[in-house]
Design a protein around this motif. Structure first.
Motif, short mmCIF file in Angstrom:
data_model
loop_
_atom_site.label_atom_id
_atom_site.label_comp_id
_atom_site.label_asym_id
_atom_site.label_seq_id
_atom_site.Cartn_x
_atom_site.Cartn_y
_atom_site.Cartn_z
N ASP A 295 0.83 -1.21 0.00
CA ASP A 295 0.00 0.00 0.00
C ASP A 295 0.87 1.26 0.00
O ASP A 295 0.55 2.25 -0.66
CB ASP A 295 -0.93 -0.01 1.22
CG ASP A 295 -1.95 -1.14 1.16
OD1 ASP A 295 -2.30 -1.57 0.03
OD2 ASP A 295 -2.38 -1.61 2.23
N LEU A 296 1.96 1.20 0.75
CA LEU A 296 2.89 2.33 0.75
C LEU A 296 3.47 2.56 -0.64
O LEU A 296 3.52 3.69 -1.14
CB LEU A 296 4.02 2.08 1.75
CG LEU A 296 3.65 2.00 3.23
CD1 LEU A 296 4.87 1.60 4.07
CD2 LEU A 296 3.11 3.34 3.71
N ALA A 297 3.91 1.47 -1.28
CA ALA A 297 4.53 1.57 -2.60
C ALA A 297 3.56 2.09 -3.64
O ALA A 297 3.91 2.91 -4.50
CB ALA A 297 5.09 0.21 -3.02
N SER A 298 2.32 1.64 -3.59
CA SER A 298 1.33 2.07 -4.59
C SER A 298 1.03 3.56 -4.46
O SER A 298 0.71 4.24 -5.45
CB SER A 298 0.05 1.26 -4.46
OG SER A 298 -0.57 1.49 -3.20
N GLU A 299 1.15 4.09 -3.24
CA GLU A 299 0.91 5.52 -3.05
C GLU A 299 2.15 6.34 -3.43
O GLU A 299 2.02 7.47 -3.91
CB GLU A 299 0.55 5.78 -1.58
CG GLU A 299 0.08 7.21 -1.32
CD GLU A 299 -0.45 7.40 0.09
OE1 GLU A 299 -0.63 8.56 0.49
OE2 GLU A 299 -0.68 6.38 0.79
N MET A 300 3.33 5.75 -3.27
CA MET A 300 4.57 6.48 -3.54
C MET A 300 4.88 6.60 -5.03
O MET A 300 5.36 7.64 -5.49
CB MET A 300 5.75 5.77 -2.85
CG MET A 300 5.74 5.86 -1.34
SD MET A 300 6.92 4.68 -0.59
CE MET A 300 8.48 5.26 -1.26
N PHE A 301 4.63 5.52 -5.79
CA PHE A 301 5.11 5.47 -7.17
C PHE A 301 3.95 5.40 -8.17
O PHE A 301 2.92 4.77 -7.88
CB PHE A 301 6.01 4.24 -7.37
CG PHE A 301 7.13 4.12 -6.37
CD1 PHE A 301 8.07 5.13 -6.24
CD2 PHE A 301 7.24 3.00 -5.55
CE1 PHE A 301 9.09 5.03 -5.32
CE2 PHE A 301 8.27 2.88 -4.63
CZ PHE A 301 9.19 3.90 -4.51
N PRO A 302 4.14 5.99 -9.35
CA PRO A 302 3.12 5.88 -10.40
C PRO A 302 3.27 4.60 -11.22
O PRO A 302 2.71 4.50 -12.30
CB PRO A 302 3.41 7.11 -11.27
CG PRO A 302 4.89 7.32 -11.13
CD PRO A 302 5.22 6.92 -9.70
N PHE A 303 4.02 3.64 -10.71
CA PHE A 303 4.26 2.38 -11.40
C PHE A 303 4.24 1.25 -10.39
O PHE A 303 4.37 1.48 -9.17
CB PHE A 303 5.62 2.39 -12.13
CG PHE A 303 6.77 2.79 -11.24
CD1 PHE A 303 7.39 1.86 -10.40
CD2 PHE A 303 7.24 4.10 -11.22
CE1 PHE A 303 8.45 2.22 -9.57
CE2 PHE A 303 8.30 4.47 -10.38
CZ PHE A 303 8.90 3.53 -9.57
N ALA A 304 4.09 0.03 -10.88
CA ALA A 304 4.12 -1.14 -10.00
C ALA A 304 5.55 -1.69 -9.95
O ALA A 304 6.27 -1.67 -10.96
CB ALA A 304 3.17 -2.21 -10.53
#
Length: 755
Positions: A295-304
């Motif tokens: 969840d943190l990563a999805s909010e931080m980056f515009p990519f997976a």
């Protein structure tokens, strides 16, 4: 000293100063290398061996063979080549023909010892130069004038001859004779600390046999292993050690070397494994966030994140949640997304209420990481700051106050973050980017920044892929994770071309105020024409040189002279110079202008090796590419093609040999950093790959990590077996091994990670 001892009567503890034939000056030189006693001298082992052959006539010599000739020095002279370079030529003549003996490195004593008229033996490999037979750097020895050819031939050494590291002021022949005599006299006294069961399990010579044979190897005619070596019994020996022994073949030096290699690696891994087990017992921190890392990563980056990145973050999250301190090395090729993984780790720690610090090698990289961290971590409401040596005093004081008050979540900086005045409120994670640029001392400084005795977690990252065998030794105290794939949609391979310049560039210094003019070879001019095409298309370029300024020792054009010449060559586009000796403010301004597109051509040194990310840069020229290792060149070319446009790299080798051309050609077809690193490892060896600071710092006196890869797993497994049996090495069986270990590594394995 009133009583002198003959070499043949020496014992292990006899001072070298007490020996006949070892004068005060020689004693002083030996002491400078740590050689005080006979025992010290016996463990000053040969670095290589030369094979001396029976006498041949000069007329019978064939190119490519190794041979020994006896003749008279017909002429002897030193020739000066300019720029401080010189060479020493001797012409040796026998009754059949003459041969040239040429030295590019020599001492004045060599010149004075072999004047015209001297009878000599010369041993070396025959080559052809300007149509005449020659030996390059042959072994020269004075011939005896007995008048009895049979006696003279009998006294001439034939066989394997040890060659030792040079000790300034001590003639090579004197040193060799001394060490060989001492080995014959005292090697039998050496006590072997290694238990007999271990020697039998691996088919090893005793230490006294190995040292004795190392200094006095059997002649080439010996059949099979040297006398005293255990039989290679497939029913007794471990399979890896048996395969390794067989691979070494029938070389009579193989068995002594195998024992000494085992010792090197066995004690190395004892130190590393002891350190690893010690760290497992250290008190650590548990970082538990209520928010899942995905969840943190999805909010931080515009990519997976890629599957490889996600797998590594999963591992990091488990490490961070554990009470055991994390010590992890993250390897990944250029562009694989290591930094994104590090930001996720920092976010996990911040959500658990603690701080992170990222240590980077250059201010340019620190500033770029700071901008990107603000863009990603800022989306989570996390506070990011940057500290470097050029941070002004007022800003620094304000930053330090915020840091200790827990008003900063992530600090990014250069060596400035290591200063004692930098106090964290609650440091939980240390990230060290481009780990090979720092020593373990810096890593230890960050780990001790907590006042409660708990250890922050440590993540070290490198974009220089390291072969597994080297990683086991350089970073044996760390757990290793690898990102082996690039994110979708990122740049592809950089098209690479090796160009051999037929002549080196040279600079004509003007007596007026006009700029210097450099003359380039036709091959290099063709490369610059290709660069102009890229510039005309609106792209940017790097032109990289191995030196900042010209050197008298190296016949290479340097960045400053190159910039002066290329400024006119690439007009009307603006060119700028960037190197490590510039003031931080000057470097920042040059990089700002290059990133903004105001500067179209950046003439630079390896200061751009890591972290520089300019998407419009599509072409790089590395002049003097033969001066770099393959892995470093792979890193450098990773600076281009980082946007939508493809990248191209030209590796200009200056008058190099076919061997060097073939080495560089690997980069024309290989784009896998790990495969390139393996090539580099095998071609250059561990010492050269890691730099001079590492070479010799790892306690290896005989072992070669490239050649002896098969022995690494064997020695590592034996070290673990030993510590499982006796963790403190104080039992009767292992006490002497423990004493040797503490002598070799008085501070444990804390050298590990020096790069």
């Amino acid at each position: 000293m009133s009583t002198r001892i003959r070499v043949e009567d020496a014992q292990l503890q006899t001072p070298l100063a007490a020996l006949l034939g070892v004068g005060p000056k020689t004693t002083e030189r030996l002491l400078e290398r740590g050689l005080a006693t006979v025992q010290d001298a016996l463990f000053f082992l040969p670095t290589r061996y030369e094979r001396w052959f029976g006498l041949s006539t000069i007329a019978s010599l064939e190119v490519g063979i190794s041979a020994t000739v006896r003749g008279t020095v017909k002429s002897s002279r030193v020739r000066f080549l300019g720029r401080g370079r010189r060479m020493f030529d001797l012409v040796v003549q026998d009754e059949t023909a003459s041969i040239l003996c040429r030295f590019f490195q020599f001492h004045q004593g060599t010149v004075s010892r072999f004047p015209a008229g001297t009878d000599v033996f010369a041993s070396g490999t025959i080559s052809l130069g300007q149509g005449i037979k020659q030996m390059i750097h042959p072994e020269l020895r004075a011939a005896w004038r007995t008048g009895d050819e049979e006696e003279e031939s009998g006294r001439h050494k034939v066989g394997w001859v040890p060659v030792y590291s040079e000790i300034e002021g001590v003639r090579a022949g004197l040193l060799r004779g001394l060490l060989q005599g001492l080995a014959r006299a005292a090697a039998s006294e050496i006590v072997d600390p290694l238990p007999a069961a271990v020697r039998m399990r691996h088919g090893l010579l005793s230490l006294r046999e190995a040292v004795g044979y190392a200094h006095n190897p059997p002649p080439p005619s010996s059949d099979g292993p040297v006398l005293g070596a255990p039989a290679l019994d497939a029913t007794v020996l471990d399979a890896p050690i048996l395969d390794y022994a067989r691979r070494l073949g029938d070389d009579p030096r193989a068995e002594p070397r195998r024992r000494l290699v085992f010792d090197d690696l066995f004690y190395l891994f004892l130190a590393i494994e002891t350190e690893r087990r010690h760290r497992a017992d250290e008190p650590g921190l548990m970082h538990r966030s209520e928010v899942a890392w995905r969840d943190l990563a999805s909010e931080m980056f515009p990519f997976a994140l890629t599957s490889a990145q996600a797998e590594v973050v999963d591992t990091l999250a488990q490490d961070l949640a554990s009470a055991r301190p994390m010590h992890r090395l993250l390897q990944g090729d250029v562009g694989c997304g290591k930094t994104a993984v590090a930001w996720v780790a920092c976010a996990i720690v911040a959500k658990a209420g603690r701080q992170s610090v990222m240590l980077v090698p250059t201010e340019v990289l620190a500033e770029q990481h700071f901008q990107r961290a603000q863009a990603s971590l800022g989306k989570l409401g996390l506070r990011v700051a940057c500290l470097s040596g050029s941070t002004d005093r007022r800003t620094r004081m304000r930053l330090l106050a915020s840091l200790s008050a827990m008003e900063i979540d992530v600090l990014i900086g250069t060596h400035a973050v290591l200063e004692e005045s930098v106090v964290f409120g609650d440091l939980g994670l240390c990230v060290i980017d481009e780990q090979h640029r720092f020593g373990v001392a810096q890593r230890e400084v960050l780990k001790t920044r907590r006042q409660d005795g708990l250890r922050p977690d440590v993540l070290v990252m490198t974009a220089t892929p390291i072969p597994r065998t080297l990683a086991l030794t350089l970073y044996g105290d760390l757990d290793v994770s690898v990102i082996a794939e690039r994110p979708l949609g990122t740049r592809g391979a950089v098209a690479t071309e090796v160009v051999v310049a037929s002549t080196p560039a040279f600079t004509l210094k003007s007596t007026s105020t006009a700029a210097s003019v450099s003359t380039w070879s036709a091959e290099t001019e063709r490369v610059f024409d290709a660069v102009r095409v890229e510039l005309e298309a609106g792209n940017q370029a790097y032109v990289l040189f191995p030196l900042v300024e010209a050197s008298e020792k190296l016949d290479l054009l340097a960045a400053k002279d190159g910039a002066a010449s290329l400024s006119a060559r690439f007009a009307p586009w603006k060119l700028a110079l960037l190197h490590g000796r510039m003031k931080p403010s000057e470097k920042r301004e040059v990089m700002r202008a290059f990133e903004a597109g105001e500067v179209r051509v950046l003439v630079c040194t390896t200061v751009v090796e890591v972290g520089v990310d300019v998407s419009a840069a599509t072409v790089m020229v590395v002049y003097g590419a033969e001066r770099f290792g393959l892995s470093q060149l792979h890193q450098l070319r990773g600076r281009v093609g980082r946007g939508e446009r493809p990248g191209r790299c030209y590796l200009v080798a200056v008058g190099e040999s076919e061997t060097s051309r073939a080495r560089l050609a690997i980069l024309e077809t290989a784009d896998d950093g790990f495969a390139i690193a393996e090539h580099d490892f095998l071609l250059r060896g561990a010492g050269e790959m890691t730099g001079g600071r590492q070479a010799g710092a790892n306690g290896l006196s005989v072992a070669d990590l490239a050649r002896d890869r098969d022995m690494i797993d064997v020695a590592r497994a034996e070290a673990r077996r030993c510590l499982d049996e006796d963790p403190v090495l104080t039992s009767d069986v292992w006490r002497e091994v423990g004493e040797v270990l503490r002598a070799r590594y008085p501070e444990g394995a804390r050298w590990s990670g020096v790069g």
